[in-house]
Scaffold this motif. Structure first.
Motif, PDB file in Angstrom:
ATOM      1  N   CYS A 215       0.836  -1.205   0.000  1.00  0.00           N
ATOM      2  CA  CYS A 215       0.000   0.000   0.000  1.00  0.00           C
ATOM      3  C   CYS A 215       0.874   1.260   0.000  1.00  0.00           C
TER       4      CYS A 215
ATOM      5  N   ASN B  93       0.040   4.178   0.626  1.00  0.00           N
ATOM      6  CA  ASN B  93      -0.449   5.173   1.580  1.00  0.00           C
ATOM      7  C   ASN B  93      -0.384   4.714   3.034  1.00  0.00           C
TER       8      ASN B  93
ATOM      9  N   CYS C  31      -7.111   5.301   2.078  1.00  0.00           N
ATOM     10  CA  CYS C  31      -7.215   4.471   0.863  1.00  0.00           C
ATOM     11  C   CYS C  31      -7.718   5.302  -0.306  1.00  0.00           C
TER      12      CYS C  31
ATOM     13  N   GLU D 156      -7.789   3.890  -3.479  1.00  0.00           N
ATOM     14  CA  GLU D 156      -7.905   2.892  -4.551  1.00  0.00           C
ATOM     15  C   GLU D 156      -6.618   2.849  -5.370  1.00  0.00           C
ATOM     16  N   CYS D 157      -5.558   3.404  -4.794  1.00  0.00           N
ATOM     17  CA  CYS D 157      -4.247   3.505  -5.459  1.00  0.00           C
ATOM     18  C   CYS D 157      -4.222   4.547  -6.579  1.00  0.00           C
TER      19      CYS D 157
ATOM     20  N   PRO E 293      -5.909  -1.247  -7.737  1.00  0.00           N
ATOM     21  CA  PRO E 293      -5.593  -1.396  -6.319  1.00  0.00           C
ATOM     22  C   PRO E 293      -4.583  -2.524  -6.077  1.00  0.00           C
TER      23      PRO E 293
ATOM     24  N   CYS F 155      -3.412  -3.866  -3.339  1.00  0.00           N
ATOM     25  CA  CYS F 155      -3.746  -4.885  -2.336  1.00  0.00           C
ATOM     26  C   CYS F 155      -4.615  -5.977  -2.955  1.00  0.00           C
TER      27      CYS F 155
HETATM   28  S1  SF4 Z   1      -6.389   0.127  -2.751  1.00  0.00           S
HETATM   29 FE1  SF4 Z   1      -5.259  -1.050  -1.220  1.00  0.00          FE
HETATM   30  S2  SF4 Z   1      -3.095  -0.665  -1.679  1.00  0.00           S
HETATM   31 FE2  SF4 Z   1      -4.301   0.943  -2.707  1.00  0.00          FE
HETATM   32  S3  SF4 Z   1      -4.450   2.649  -1.275  1.00  0.00           S
HETATM   33 FE3  SF4 Z   1      -6.244   1.372  -0.877  1.00  0.00          FE
HETATM   34  S4  SF4 Z   1      -5.601  -0.022   0.746  1.00  0.00           S
HETATM   35 FE4  SF4 Z   1      -3.744   0.863  -0.128  1.00  0.00          FE
END
Ligand code: SF4
Ligand code: SF4
Length: 89
Positions: A19, A21, A38, A40-41, A48, A50
């Motif tokens: 992640c 963040n 979060c 969503e990247c 994403p 994760c």
């Molecule tokens: S989608 Fe997953 S990896 Fe991306 S920011 Fe959110 S928690 Fe972090």
């Protein structure tokens, strides 16, 4: 929209370091995602991270935390400005 981790999590530790963040941490019984961190990247990756690495597919989108792409981009910029998010390479 932020993502969430369900109780199907097997605590494999794979998602946490992915992640950008620092939104993923260990909860009382299994990993969890801090919705405020979060994105969503968005801003870092096209999908994403994760979700990509989870071996048991237990990280769905959270319908309680819906955000537009514009909101996610703003969140990303704020996390960068606060020194929380990793700066993209
Ligand atoms: S989608 Fe997953 S990896 Fe991306 S920011 Fe959110 S928690 Fe972090
Ligand atoms: S990758 Fe999936 S199973 Fe592994 S700790 Fe993260 S949420 Fe749990």
């Amino acid at each position: 929209m932020a993502l969430l981790i369900t109780d199907e999590c097997i605590n494999c530790d794979v998602c946490e370091p992915e992640c950008p963040n620092g939104a993923i941490s260990m909860g009382p019984q299994y990993y969890r995602i801090e919705a405020a961190r979060c994105t969503e990247c968005v801003g870092h990756f096209s999908e994403p991270q994760c979700q990509v690495v989870c071996p048991v597919d237990c990280i769905p989108f959270d319908p309680q935390n819906r955000e537009t792409v514009a909101q996610l981009e703003e969140k990303y910029r704020n996390l960068i400005a606060a020194g929380i998010a990793k700066r993209p390479l």
